[in-house]
Every structure is written in C-alpha cells, then in structure tokens.
Design an enzyme around this catalytic site. Structure first.
Site, short mmCIF file in Angstrom:
data_model
loop_
_atom_site.label_atom_id
_atom_site.label_comp_id
_atom_site.label_asym_id
_atom_site.label_seq_id
_atom_site.Cartn_x
_atom_site.Cartn_y
_atom_site.Cartn_z
N ASP A 183 23.23 3.56 0.51
CA ASP A 183 23.76 2.24 0.81
C ASP A 183 23.08 1.67 2.06
O ASP A 183 22.22 2.32 2.65
CB ASP A 183 25.27 2.31 1.03
CG ASP A 183 25.65 3.18 2.22
OD1 ASP A 183 25.36 4.38 2.18
OD2 ASP A 183 26.22 2.65 3.20
N HIS A 507 20.28 8.13 -6.32
CA HIS A 507 21.22 7.05 -6.02
C HIS A 507 20.81 6.48 -4.66
O HIS A 507 21.31 6.90 -3.62
CB HIS A 507 22.65 7.58 -6.01
CG HIS A 507 23.68 6.51 -5.82
ND1 HIS A 507 24.18 5.77 -6.87
CD2 HIS A 507 24.31 6.05 -4.71
CE1 HIS A 507 25.08 4.91 -6.42
NE2 HIS A 507 25.16 5.05 -5.09
N ASP A 553 20.14 14.13 -12.53
CA ASP A 553 19.14 13.25 -11.94
C ASP A 553 19.31 11.87 -12.53
O ASP A 553 18.58 11.45 -13.42
CB ASP A 553 17.73 13.80 -12.19
CG ASP A 553 16.65 12.95 -11.55
OD1 ASP A 553 16.98 12.19 -10.61
OD2 ASP A 553 15.49 13.05 -11.98
N GLU A 562 22.80 11.20 -4.66
CA GLU A 562 22.56 10.27 -3.55
C GLU A 562 21.72 10.98 -2.50
O GLU A 562 21.59 12.21 -2.48
CB GLU A 562 23.87 9.79 -2.94
CG GLU A 562 23.67 8.65 -1.94
CD GLU A 562 24.95 7.95 -1.52
OE1 GLU A 562 24.86 6.90 -0.88
OE2 GLU A 562 26.03 8.47 -1.84
#
Length: 585
Positions: A183, A507, A553, A562
C-alpha cells in the site's frame, strides 16, 4: 560389475535425469540463486525415484558430480517424505542443475564467488522503489520508472492527533519516507524496525558498505548508499514529531488506495494519533542515527545533533504518556474521518521502552537511561525473534555491536549468553529438520510475514557469528537464505527477479498497476501463512492449508504474497552480511 559397466550405468542414469521435464523438477527444492564454491550445498528431493543424484553442467549437459541421497524423513510442515542431496564437495564455478533419475531436474543455479551480491543489492534497492514524494527516473529505476506520488506537503492533522498548537485540520509537511508495503501509507512503527535494520547492517560492516553502490540518485556523494537510502526515510520520520516531542503513529489515507500508480492517488492524507510505541521506536532509531551520522558531520552538518535532540524529546514525551497505545477502533469511535488502513497496534510498550533506553544509553552514556534498562525483563524471560511488535531484542544487538564503547556494562555476559542460546536453538533445528533449515523451530514461525521470520532468524545467526566468529553460525545463516531462495515447501524463490521459479505476482500496487509483466525486482514475498486471512478474497486459489505450503503467487493474496519493508530489511541484512563476511575471510 566391472568399471566400464559401472560408468555406463552412471551415464545412463544421468541421461535419464536430463530427459525428464522441468515440471517434474518441482520436487527438487534448492537455492535457485546458487552457492559459494567452498560453502555448503544441498537440495531437498520429495519422494525420490532413485537413491542417486547427479550435478549436470547446464550448458554442456556433462555430468560433473554424483552422490547418494540421504533419507531425511517427513517434514511436518508439508507432510512430505524427503531426502537430502549434499554436494558440498563439488566446488567448480559454473551453472548447473541437480538431477535425480525418475524425478527430474532442478531449476538452474550458479556456483560462484559473491553469488548472493546481486540478490542482496536488489533487496536493498527495493527501498528506493518504495520511495514516496519523488520521481523514479528511468536512469535509476529502469523500466519500473514512475512519476512522483504522494508529495505529502499538505498532510492534515487528524482530530485524534490534535494539540493546542496544531488543531484538527492543520496542514503539516511530511514528505519523503518509504511506502510501507503493498500500500501507499507510511507507518512509524514499521519504519522503526526497518530503518534500524539498515543502520545496524552498516554499523556491523561499515567498510563493506562504504564502497557498495546501489545505483540511486545519491550514489555520487560521499555518504554510503545504504545510509543515503535510510536517510530518505529518517528525514520523513523527523517530520512526524509534534512540537511537544510525541510522534504521530502513521501518515495515511482514510482508506487504502486501489491498484493504481502513486501519481494517480489523490485522497487526502492524515497524521494520526500520537502513540507511546511510535514515539519510542522513533527515539530508538534517532538515537542510533546520532551515533552513525556523527561520522558525517561535514557532509550532513547538524543532522546527528538534531537526531539526538529529537530522540530525547520523544523519550520524555513517552515517559509522560506511557500508556497511549494506538487503538484504531477507539479512534474511529471518537473521531472523523474513520480510518481503515494498517493499525500496527500493540498491547504493551514495555519492550519499546527498553529498546529506546538501550539506544539512548549507548548514544549518551548517561546512567539515567541505564537505570531504565530493566534487562531482567529480557534476560529472565523468553528471548523472542524481533518483529515490529517485539523490538527489545534489537537493543541486545546494539549492546553487542557497541560493546567496545560500553566496556563497563555489567550485564554484557548475560546478554551474550541469551543471544547465543537463541542462535543455538536455530542451529539445533537444522540438524533435526528434514529440510535442514532454521525455519520451523515451531509452527508459529509460519504466520503472516513468515519469510520475515526466516530472514530475522538469519540476522540473529549473523549476530551470533559476529560475536563468536564460529563458522557454524554463518553456515546456519546461509541455510536461512537457502530457505528463502528455494529450499522450502513451495519450491519458490520468494525474491522477485531471482530464480526461475520466483514470485511474479506480488500484492504490490506499483507492480500491479504499471503494465509491466515483470514485478519490481528485489521484493520479498510474505511467504507461507496458514492463517490465510485473505482466503475469501482469493477464493479457491489456495491449494494447501499446511503451514509450509499455504502460499499463492497471486496479487489477491495480501496474507501470503504482499511485500513489506520490515521483511525486506532483514533479507538485505542477511544476504549482504554474508557477502561482507565472505570478503573479510
């Protein structure tokens, strides 16, 4: 059987192994990056069809070494019956495959000096790719170049963070820093342990890093690249301190951005509630920064002293506000807007107090900090592997690294003993593990971010080696790296860009949104996680709930795929510390 017949049989067995498809080689797990010529070399074979293995030159297809597999039993974390193929005696540089007749051939690997240097540098450069508030030009970022995102020059004080001089809605400037994970938010707690790890890596091996270049914009200056990178985040951390000394817990959107590039993210950003844990993590890292940047007063005038001042202010705020723990549900119950991003919540700040006191004691020599150490808290209780929620072990590393400067420290022998006991437990697990790796001392090793645990195990073993110069600790640390680069239950190399079967769909918003097939290189995936907190988001994609296999994956998997700065930092430490030690030897 005569000698000629024996050689013919060996030739036919090797030829048979070559002919098996690579897909069958998924049952052969080894470090896909490679091995040092003089180091340990091992492959794990699942249910081998033959008791023999062969090392085959990847170019000429010549058989260059052969040996017998050793039955190792069942690895409880994957329920596999495996054998070990030890080819440590083979030391000729080159590129090879490991083959077992009837089972297949491994992915190719190298035997070479400095074999882990590219992976280590990529893991360190990962932090450059995570920089906020700046362009990443093609000259340094290659095909992963991108435009500036999140300038963070007009960050709003969230109502949970207001103070008399900074009421809610006040705008402050908090540029730079690293995006925390997949993020685009920035969190002091996780930045703390990550920045510490890079600083510690430099502190342990300064000569190595004084000349190591990672091709970043600052590479031409007189400061080591690893410190320039850490400075990008440190300068952001310094902006997160309020005038009263307290430190905001995080800088965040109210909600996570979607899978977009940083420059497309336009949501307002907030500085959230000051917390005791954030303030103490900040105090520890800035005290550490003081002692490191004292060497660079000419290049960075005033920085070291500013760091120490900031550290002491944060410490005093935390002492006055010793139980101000970040509780996001409480924040959302009392203030607007609601926030749903990472919490980094903690039930206790005891370990953060101890860590900060240690770092400030080393930095200043003041007995007022020594009196706060309360080392019995660590030495008489379980020694825990470091993570963002349990940081006092980092202080023990610092005590050992700086033992020459604190020669009168009475508890040093007890600190050394505690560290070596933990390292010995990891070594012991290697001898009992079917995979011959430290990972898996117990099932709790396999959780969210399990690869961070494996990397931190390796980091602890490096600390034990630095303390004793006992090669068995270094060999055990290399086994941790073997695990992360392919000798594990999934057969994946978890570092993007390294290995024929490596993580390709992390991710990670930039890797998802940039339109480039290859992910940003040098990212360490989170790893097997039987908790599978994202199972509903990744419906039907997990194929196993077993601790060593619960990995996919896939970009949907924030629980196993992530990336995060606090996992990459110990991987970079592990790979580059091994390289630094090998050069010294």
């Amino acid at each position: 059987m005569n000698q000629a017949a024996t050689y013919l049989l060996l030739f036919l067995q090797a030829l048979s192994a070559i002919c098996f498809s690579q897909a069958n080689g998924d049952n052969i797990r080894l470090n896909q990056v490679g091995f040092y010529p003089s180091g340990s070399k091992m492959a794990i074979v699942v249910s081998p069809a033959s008791p023999r293995f062969f090392i085959i030159n990847a170019t000429s297809k010549d058989t260059v070494f052969s040996g017998n597999l050793k039955t190792a039993g069942v690895w409880e974390y994957t329920n596999e019956t495996v054998s070990q193929g030890d080819f440590s005696r083979f030391n000729k540089p080159g590129e090879y495959v490991f083959s077992v007749p009837g089972t297949g051939s491994s992915f190719p690997f190298k035997i070479a000096p400095q074999v882990y240097l590219p992976a280590g540098k990529a893991a360190l450069k990962m932090f450059y790719y995570q920089r906020a508030s700046t362009d990443l030009p093609e000259k340094y970022a290659g095909k992963w170049a991108r435009k500036t995102g999140h300038p963070d020059t007009e960050v709003l004080i969230h109502p949970s963070a207001e103070s008399p001089k900074r009421p809610a809605g006040t705008k402050i400037s908090c540029p730079r820093g690293w995006y925390d994970a997949g993020d685009y938010n920035k969190y002091i707690v996780n930045s703390g342990i990550s920045t510490y790890t890079l600083f510690s890596l430099y502190e342990d091996f300064p000569e190595f890093f004084d000349t190591l270049k990672t091709d970043i914009p600052e590479s031409s200056n007189n400061i080591p690249d690893i410190l320039d990178e850490a400075l990008w985040n440190l300068r952001w951390m310094l902006t997160m301190q309020d005038e009263d000394g307290g430190v905001y817990h995080k800088l965040s959107n109210p909600n996570f951005d979607g899978n977009i590039m940083p420059e497309a993210a336009k949501e307002p950003r907030y500085a959230l509630k000051k917390s005791t844990t954030a303030s103490l993590d900040f105090a520890a890292v800035t005290a550490q920064a003081y002692r490191i940047f004292k060497k660079f007063k000419k290049e960075l005038p005033g920085l070291a002293d500013s760091c120490l001042t900031a550290s002491q202010k944060a410490w005093h705020w935390a002492k006055k506000n010793s139980h101000v723990l970040y509780d996001q549900s409480q924040v959302n119950s009392n203030f607007n807007p609601d926030v749903s991003t990472g919490t980094y919540a903690d039930a206790s700040a005891d370990d953060e107090f101890q860590w900060a006191a240690i770092e400030l004691y080393i930095a200043t020599g003041k007995f007022s900090y020594y009196d706060e150490l309360n080392l019995s808290f660590t030495l008489n209780n379980a020694f825990e592997l470091p993570n963002w929620q349990k940081v006092n072990t980092l202080g023990l590393y610092s005590l050992i690294a700086n033992r020459a400067d604190i020669s009168g420290f009475e508890e040093m022998d007890a600190v050394k003993t505690k560290l070596l006991r933990m390292a010995d437990q990891l070594k012991k697990n290697i001898s009992s593990s079917a995979y011959a790796v430290p990972m898996g001392t117990n099932v709790s090793d396999f959780n969210w971010g399990s690869n961070g645990n494996a990397a931190n195990q390796g980091m602890l073993l490096i600390q034990a080696y630095n303390l004793t110069q006992d090669k068995s600790y270094l060999d055990a640390a290399i086994a941790s790296l073997d695990y992360l680069l392919g000798r594990n239950g999934t057969g994946y190399s978890f570092l993007t860009g390294f290995g024929n079967k490596s993580t390709r769909n992390p991710h990670h918003r930039p890797s998802i949104a940039d339109g480039i097939d290859d992910p940003v290189p040098g990212l360490l995936a989170g790893g097997p996680n039987p908790g599978m907190e994202d199972a509903s988001n990744c419906g039907g994609k997990y194929t196993s709930k077993l601790p060593g296999n619960a990995y996919i994956d896939n970009i949907c998997s924030y629980a196993s795929n992530e990336i995060a700065i606090n996992w990459n930092a110990p991987f970079a430490f592990l790979a580059l510390a091994i390289e630094a030690i090998k050069i010294q030897k």
